[in-house]
Design a protein around this motif. Structure first.
Motif, short mmCIF file in Angstrom:
data_model
loop_
_atom_site.label_atom_id
_atom_site.label_comp_id
_atom_site.label_asym_id
_atom_site.label_seq_id
_atom_site.Cartn_x
_atom_site.Cartn_y
_atom_site.Cartn_z
N TRP A 19 0.83 -1.21 0.00
CA TRP A 19 0.00 0.00 0.00
C TRP A 19 0.86 1.26 0.00
N MET A 20 2.00 1.20 0.69
CA MET A 20 2.90 2.36 0.69
C MET A 20 3.41 2.67 -0.72
N LYS A 21 3.68 1.62 -1.49
CA LYS A 21 4.15 1.82 -2.86
C LYS A 21 3.06 2.46 -3.72
N ILE A 22 1.79 2.13 -3.45
CA ILE A 22 0.70 2.78 -4.18
C ILE A 22 0.65 4.27 -3.81
N THR A 23 0.77 4.57 -2.53
CA THR A 23 0.71 5.97 -2.08
C THR A 23 1.89 6.77 -2.62
N ASP A 24 3.05 6.15 -2.66
CA ASP A 24 4.25 6.84 -3.15
C ASP A 24 4.31 6.90 -4.67
N GLY A 25 3.37 6.29 -5.36
CA GLY A 25 3.34 6.34 -6.81
C GLY A 25 4.20 5.29 -7.48
N GLN A 26 4.77 4.37 -6.74
CA GLN A 26 5.59 3.32 -7.35
C GLN A 26 4.72 2.26 -8.03
N LEU A 27 3.50 2.09 -7.55
CA LEU A 27 2.55 1.16 -8.16
C LEU A 27 1.29 1.92 -8.52
N ASP A 28 0.73 1.61 -9.66
CA ASP A 28 -0.46 2.31 -10.14
C ASP A 28 -1.66 1.39 -10.03
N ASP A 29 -2.65 1.80 -9.22
CA ASP A 29 -3.88 1.02 -9.07
C ASP A 29 -5.05 2.00 -9.06
N PRO A 30 -5.66 2.22 -10.22
CA PRO A 30 -6.75 3.21 -10.30
C PRO A 30 -8.03 2.77 -9.60
N SER A 31 -8.10 1.54 -9.12
CA SER A 31 -9.34 1.03 -8.53
C SER A 31 -9.51 1.46 -7.09
N CYS A 32 -8.51 2.14 -6.49
CA CYS A 32 -8.61 2.45 -5.06
C CYS A 32 -8.30 3.92 -4.82
N SER A 33 -8.69 4.40 -3.65
CA SER A 33 -8.41 5.77 -3.22
C SER A 33 -8.23 5.77 -1.71
N ASP A 34 -7.68 6.87 -1.16
CA ASP A 34 -7.48 7.01 0.29
C ASP A 34 -6.67 5.85 0.85
N VAL A 35 -5.65 5.45 0.12
CA VAL A 35 -4.81 4.34 0.58
C VAL A 35 -4.07 4.74 1.85
N TYR A 36 -3.65 6.02 1.91
CA TYR A 36 -2.90 6.48 3.08
C TYR A 36 -3.75 6.33 4.35
N GLU A 37 -4.99 6.76 4.32
CA GLU A 37 -5.85 6.64 5.50
C GLU A 37 -6.09 5.17 5.85
N HIS A 38 -6.15 4.31 4.83
CA HIS A 38 -6.30 2.88 5.10
C HIS A 38 -5.08 2.34 5.83
N ILE A 39 -3.91 2.82 5.44
CA ILE A 39 -2.69 2.39 6.13
C ILE A 39 -2.73 2.83 7.59
N VAL A 40 -3.16 4.08 7.82
CA VAL A 40 -3.23 4.59 9.19
C VAL A 40 -4.20 3.76 10.03
N ARG A 41 -5.37 3.46 9.46
CA ARG A 41 -6.34 2.65 10.19
C ARG A 41 -5.78 1.26 10.50
N THR A 42 -5.07 0.71 9.55
CA THR A 42 -4.48 -0.61 9.76
C THR A 42 -3.46 -0.56 10.89
N LEU A 43 -2.61 0.47 10.87
CA LEU A 43 -1.59 0.58 11.93
C LEU A 43 -2.23 0.80 13.29
N SER A 44 -3.33 1.52 13.32
CA SER A 44 -3.99 1.79 14.61
C SER A 44 -4.59 0.53 15.22
N GLN A 45 -4.80 -0.50 14.39
CA GLN A 45 -5.41 -1.74 14.88
C GLN A 45 -4.40 -2.86 15.07
#
Length: 792
Positions: free
Chosen positions: A509-535
């Motif tokens: 997911w970090m690679k998607i946020t940093d632009g290293q991987l392109d996945d147009p099917s998703c958005s708000d990946v950064y917030e998803h990472i934060v939620r995952t880390l919080s759990q």
């Protein structure tokens, strides 16, 4: 294609001199095991011995027959009937209107059994033959040629005697026996008689000539009749019909039952009907047929055996010719005659075949239901689709079903994509329907891998995310390349996460946020990472990715820090965490202030949630916070669980907040009535009074709630060392409240009396001067003088 229910074999041909051909005609037949007995027109009884037997019936595969002994009964008259009684080695013979007994093997007469005379026909009760191998006697029923009666005889090894007789309204023509029930055909009707009670019941009339009045046993407790209008009628021994009648040919010579078929004999043809759907299934051409015994047909000189094709073979033959419904009907009809395991396996196989027929006809809804009912191995469907073979285990051995007009989906994929898409939709629908069921669990890896590939290729983002985000049996070695090929990198991270590979998931997911991987099917990946880390419960993993989250946004990670550290009661770690991040990103004072502000707001929302929500498990949440510094939250949970005293103890002694304790009493009793609030405040007062350090808190509680506490109750609780001055403010307020309540009570009573007086005055329109009243016809109270009533 007609069904081959029986195979035929010619097992005997009687040779005779040209001058005696008219005499040596076969007149009747009897079979038992390897023994065949013929009765001829010229008074002969011939014993034939077959080379082997099969289940007591003639074997159509055997053609060798050895002639045994011959017995000449007289100079004339045909032998009209033969019946074997193997339990005694008797062969009963009807000749010249007399029943006599011969030995089954020597054909010598049995001297002890004298002839029974004046008999037109007879039958031996088969149930008495098979009930006990060591039976003392068997039952025989004879019809009289002189009288309108039938007689019941008990036959033993060396004696027989007539024990009962049943009178009939007409001469008996034919009969069949089943235990105590006897079905008799007379000259114009069928009767059902009971050999024990002697009672008889008329079943139905018939319009046949004497030789065509047919009645035979059709199985346990059932008879088959040649009824009016050429109807084959099944009648139970109770007198009722449980099967529909069969329309069969006219002028039948004989009829019989070999479950699940009915055999009808005409001179040139034998017809086979199904008892299950009453349809003609097979015809056997004959020449000069004279009689039918079970599954053996005889002509003037030949004996032809019909052997039932094994039911499994019949069913499979129907299946091979796509007569699936007929095969299922036959299978269900003969279920009781098949081993349970064989029935279940056949039923599954046929149901699945029916599903494949519907599948190739694009009747997808019907095909899905049949595949589920037949418990089809989903791998058999997956293997049909191009590109899906990789989802299958190498050890899988397919058992393909042969279906006429089957389509090759590989060719369809190249030739007609629009139709092929419908087949793809079916695959997803079927696999979703069985996923998680016992049928799908047997092939869970193949099912999940095929679904993942299908969703990825079709661009079905919602179903793909639902699959990989929930527990699944996807093989990573097969599914990771598929997701990478179709650029479904967010789903790839979810797949890693569902397989407990948290670090791989977050890195993806970090690679998607940093632009290293392109996945147009998703958005708000950064917030998803934060939620995952919080759990996450893996503290090391949180620290590994904390710096990256702060580089992207300095405010969102506060939620990570709160849930990961403060909620675990480690406030010191929280502070250290704030200090660590300030050295790299912000000033220390700003960070700590911001963190504390966020924590206060979050805790406020948490408390409101704990008070109001009914969608969480109290005990589970309590276990998470009981060892933390979240005292107020813990008290709320205790209050929700009804542990009010313990909750107040926490607020008083651990949180050390009297205002919070008093607010807890108000909030916990909200909507519950004043009594609960009083109980809670008294509990809190007792807690304060139990410690000298909390005297001031107790006084403040009393002074703030003089209208709640009853003075007499409080005075009983207060220590004797307290002075009057210490509680004077409370007492004054409580007494004022008591006086106020008394005055309000008197005022309310006075107002009520005034309302009553006004009511009376409104009815009579006069002053209130009398003490006596009456009720008028409308139910209203008025003065006696106004009513005109005078007391006597």
């Amino acid at each position: 294609m007609p069904l081959t229910a029986f195979k035929q074999a010619h097992i005997y041909e009687r040779q005779a001199a040209p001058k005696e051909k008219h005499k040596s005609i076969i007149q009747c037949l009897e079979c038992y095991d390897r023994n065949v007995y013929m009765g001829t027109r010229d008074s002969l009884v011939q014993h034939l011995i077959l080379s082997s037997s099969m289940n007591g019936e003639l074997d159509a595969g055997l053609r060798k027959t050895r002639e045994g002994r011959v017995r000449k009964l007289g100079s004339s008259n045909p032998v009209t009937q033969l019946r074997a009684v193997p339990v005694f080695n008797h062969l009963l013979v009807l000749w010249d209107r007399c029943v006599s007994a011969l030995n089954m093997f020597s054909l010598e007469p049995i001297p002890a059994l004298k002839k029974i005379q004046h008999v037109s026909s007879f039958e031996v009760c088969k149930s008495s033959l098979t009930a006990q191998s060591q039976a003392a006697c068997v039952e025989m029923v004879t019809s009289s040629s002189r009288r309108k009666v039938i007689q019941i005889h008990m036959v033993g090894v060396d004696r027989w005697e007539a024990v009962r007789e049943v009178s009939l309204p007409q001469d008996p023509v034919a009969l069949a026996v089943d235990g105590a029930s006897i079905c008799v055909a007379t000259s114009d009707r069928y009767l059902l008689c009971n050999s024990k009670s002697g009672n008889s019941v008329e079943l139905c009339p018939h319009n046949h000539s004497r030789q065509n009045a047919l009645v035979t046993s059709a199985g346990e407790g059932e008879f088959l009749l040649n009824g009016p209008g050429s109807l084959g009628m099944f009648v139970m021994k109770t007198g009722i019909c449980q099967r529909p009648p069969l329309q069969w040919p006219e002028e039948l010579l004989a009829a019989g039952v070999c479950f699940p078929y009915i055999l009808t004999l005409q001179p040139q043809v034998l017809s086979v009907y199904s008892m299950l759907d009453q349809k003609l299934k097979q015809t056997v051409s004959l020449s000069g047929a004279r009689g039918l015994l079970s599954t053996s047909v005889f002509t003037e000189r030949d004996i032809i055996s019909l052997s039932l094709v094994p039911l499994e073979e019949q069913i499979q033959a129907l299946v091979r010719h796509d007569r699936v419904e007929e095969a299922l009907l036959l299978l269900d009809g003969v279920q009781s005659h098949l081993p349970l395991d064989s029935y279940k396996e056949l039923h599954k196989a046929i149901t699945c075949l029916a599903g494949f027929i519907q599948f190739y006809q694009e009747a997808f809804s019907e095909a899905r239901d049949l595949f589920i009912k037949g418990e089809l191995d989903p791998k058999e469907i997956i293997r049909l689709y191009p590109g899906m073979a990789s989802c299958l285990d190498e050890a899988f051995q397919s058992q393909p079903v042969q279906v006429r007009k089957a389509r090759d989906l590989h060719e369809l994929w190249q030739e007609d994509r629009s139709i092929f898409l419908h087949y793809l939709d079916f695959l997803g629908d079927f696999l979703r329907a069985i996923r998680g069921t016992e049928q799908g669990m047997k092939s869970s890896k193949e099912v999940d891998c095929a679904l993942l590939r299908l969703y990825a290729e079709q661009g079905d983002t919602d179903n793909l995310e639902q699959l990989v985000a929930s527990p699944n049996a996807c093989r990573l070695d097969l599914c990771v390349p598929v997701l990478q090929q179709h650029k479904r990198f967010f789903a790839l991270g979810s797949l890693y996460q569902s397989h407990r590979m948290q670090a791989n998931a977050i890195k993806t997911w970090m690679k998607i946020t940093d632009g290293q991987l392109d996945d147009p099917s998703c958005s708000d990946v950064y917030e998803h990472i934060v939620r995952t880390l919080s759990q996450l419960e893996d503290r090391d993993a949180v620290w590994t990715f904390a710096d990256w989250t702060l580089q992207r946004n300095q405010e969102v990670p506060v939620h990570i820090s709160y849930s990961q550290f403060n909620c675990r009661g480690q406030s010191c770690t929280m502070q250290q965490y704030g200090i660590n991040i300030k050295t790299e990103y912000q000033g220390e004072k700003y960070v700590q202030t911001e963190v504390e502000s966020n924590i206060g707001a979050i805790r406020g929302k948490l408390r409101q949630l704990l008070w109001d929500s009914v969608y969480y498990d109290i005990s589970t949440v309590y276990e998470r916070v009981k060892s933390t510094a979240l005292h107020t939250e813990r008290a709320i949970l205790l209050g929700r669980a009804g542990e009010y005293s313990q909750a107040l103890q926490v607020l008083v002694h651990q949180e050390r907040d009297p205002c919070a304790a008093e607010a807890f009493c108000c909030r916990a009793s909200q909507g519950q009535g004043t009594q609960l609030r009083l109980t809670l405040l008294l509990t809190l007062l007792n807690i304060y009074l139990s410690s000298e350090d909390l005297t001031s808190a107790a006084v403040d509680l009393l002074n703030r709630n003089p209208h709640v506490f009853a003075p007499q109750t409080v005075l009983q609780l207060l220590p004797g060392s307290w002075s009057l001055q210490l509680v004077s403010q409370f007492l004054v307020g409580a007494l004022r409240e008591t006086s106020h309540q008394r005055r309000m009570g008197r005022l309310q009573r006075a107002l009520a009396q005034a309302d009553s007086i006004c009511f009376f005055l409104c009815v009579c329109k006069k002053d209130f001067t009398e003490l006596q009243f009456v009720c008028n016809l409308r139910g209203e109270l008025i003065h006696t003088s106004c009513s005109g009533y005078t007391a006597s």
